[in-house]
Write an enzyme that holds these catalytic residues in place. Structure first.
Site, mmCIF file in Angstrom:
data_model
loop_
_atom_site.group_PDB
_atom_site.id
_atom_site.type_symbol
_atom_site.label_atom_id
_atom_site.label_comp_id
_atom_site.label_asym_id
_atom_site.label_seq_id
_atom_site.Cartn_x
_atom_site.Cartn_y
_atom_site.Cartn_z
ATOM 1 N N HIS A 60 0.828 -1.205 0.000
ATOM 2 C CA HIS A 60 0.000 0.000 0.000
ATOM 3 C C HIS A 60 0.862 1.254 0.000
ATOM 4 C CE1 HIS A 60 -2.525 3.240 1.567
ATOM 5 N NE2 HIS A 60 -3.501 2.615 0.952
ATOM 6 N N ARG A 118 3.434 7.563 -3.118
ATOM 7 C CA ARG A 118 4.601 6.774 -2.719
ATOM 8 C C ARG A 118 5.332 6.284 -3.959
ATOM 9 N NH1 ARG A 118 4.191 9.333 0.892
ATOM 10 N NH2 ARG A 118 2.912 8.978 2.690
ATOM 11 N N ILE A 154 -4.121 -8.192 1.923
ATOM 12 C CA ILE A 154 -4.840 -9.284 2.555
ATOM 13 C C ILE A 154 -6.034 -9.748 1.719
ATOM 14 C CG2 ILE A 154 -6.453 -7.990 4.029
ATOM 15 C CD1 ILE A 154 -4.223 -10.819 5.277
ATOM 16 N N SER A 155 -6.580 -8.866 0.873
ATOM 17 C CA SER A 155 -7.740 -9.251 0.060
ATOM 18 C C SER A 155 -7.868 -8.323 -1.144
ATOM 19 C CB SER A 155 -9.020 -9.201 0.903
ATOM 20 O OG SER A 155 -9.313 -7.865 1.260
ATOM 21 N N TYR A 156 -8.909 -8.589 -1.925
ATOM 22 C CA TYR A 156 -9.193 -7.758 -3.090
ATOM 23 C C TYR A 156 -9.861 -6.463 -2.647
ATOM 24 C CZ TYR A 156 -8.218 -11.549 -6.336
ATOM 25 O OH TYR A 156 -7.602 -12.522 -7.073
ATOM 26 N N GLY A 157 -9.113 -5.380 -2.669
ATOM 27 C CA GLY A 157 -9.660 -4.056 -2.428
ATOM 28 C C GLY A 157 -9.494 -3.232 -3.693
ATOM 29 N N LEU A 158 -9.761 -1.943 -3.599
ATOM 30 C CA LEU A 158 -9.694 -1.071 -4.777
ATOM 31 C C LEU A 158 -8.299 -1.007 -5.400
ATOM 32 C CD1 LEU A 158 -12.022 1.888 -3.743
ATOM 33 C CD2 LEU A 158 -12.496 0.007 -5.322
ATOM 34 N N HIS A 159 -7.266 -1.040 -4.570
ATOM 35 C CA HIS A 159 -5.907 -0.995 -5.137
ATOM 36 C C HIS A 159 -5.648 -2.206 -6.032
ATOM 37 C CE1 HIS A 159 -4.440 2.555 -3.239
ATOM 38 N NE2 HIS A 159 -4.472 2.072 -2.011
#
EC number: 4.99.1.3
Length: 132
Positions: A10, A46, A69-74
């Site tokens: 992230h 970053r 840890i999971s499928y998020g927007l990133h």
């Protein structure tokens, strides 16, 4: 055929975040599994960003592993958009600036993450901290 790996986190303002990413990069690099290993960050402010890391690599195929840890927007939107891949879940393969790129799944469901959770607890007794 030269193989590369980009570990995408992230990103954070805290130096320790980058240090942990570098620790994993170094371990993988020392394993010899890839010709090049780089870290990159999904947070827009970053550096390096994943596309920048890929551009710097002299590899024929580059695996991009989201250290999430999971499928998020990133993972489902930002990363695919950045590389010109379709949005959504799952492994994505395509070409980015003449290089074959494979976006892997986030690591969260891997059994080794489960063991890392357990190890976090079991390590307390071994380190002499916590339980008395």
């Amino acid at each position: 055929m030269r193989r590369g790996l980009v570990i995408v986190g992230h990103g954070s303002q805290l130096n320790h975040y980058r240090e942990v990413m570098e620790l994993h990069r170094k371990r993988i690099e020392e394993s010899g599994a890839f010709d090049e290993v780089k870290i990159a960050f999904a947070a827009r402010k970053r550096r390096p960003m994943p596309d920048e890391a890929i551009r710097e690599m002299n590899c024929d195929i580059i695996y991009v592993v989201p250290l999430f840890i999971s499928y998020g927007l990133h993972v489902t939107e930002d990363l695919p958009d950045l590389l010109g891949f379709p949005r959504g879940r799952g492994i994505k393969e395509g070409e980015f600036e003449g290089k074959k790129v494979v976006i892997c799944e986030p690591i969260g469901e891997d059994y080794f993450v489960t063991y890392a959770i357990l190890n976090s607890v079991f390590r307390i007794g071994r380190d002499g901290k916590g339980e008395e």
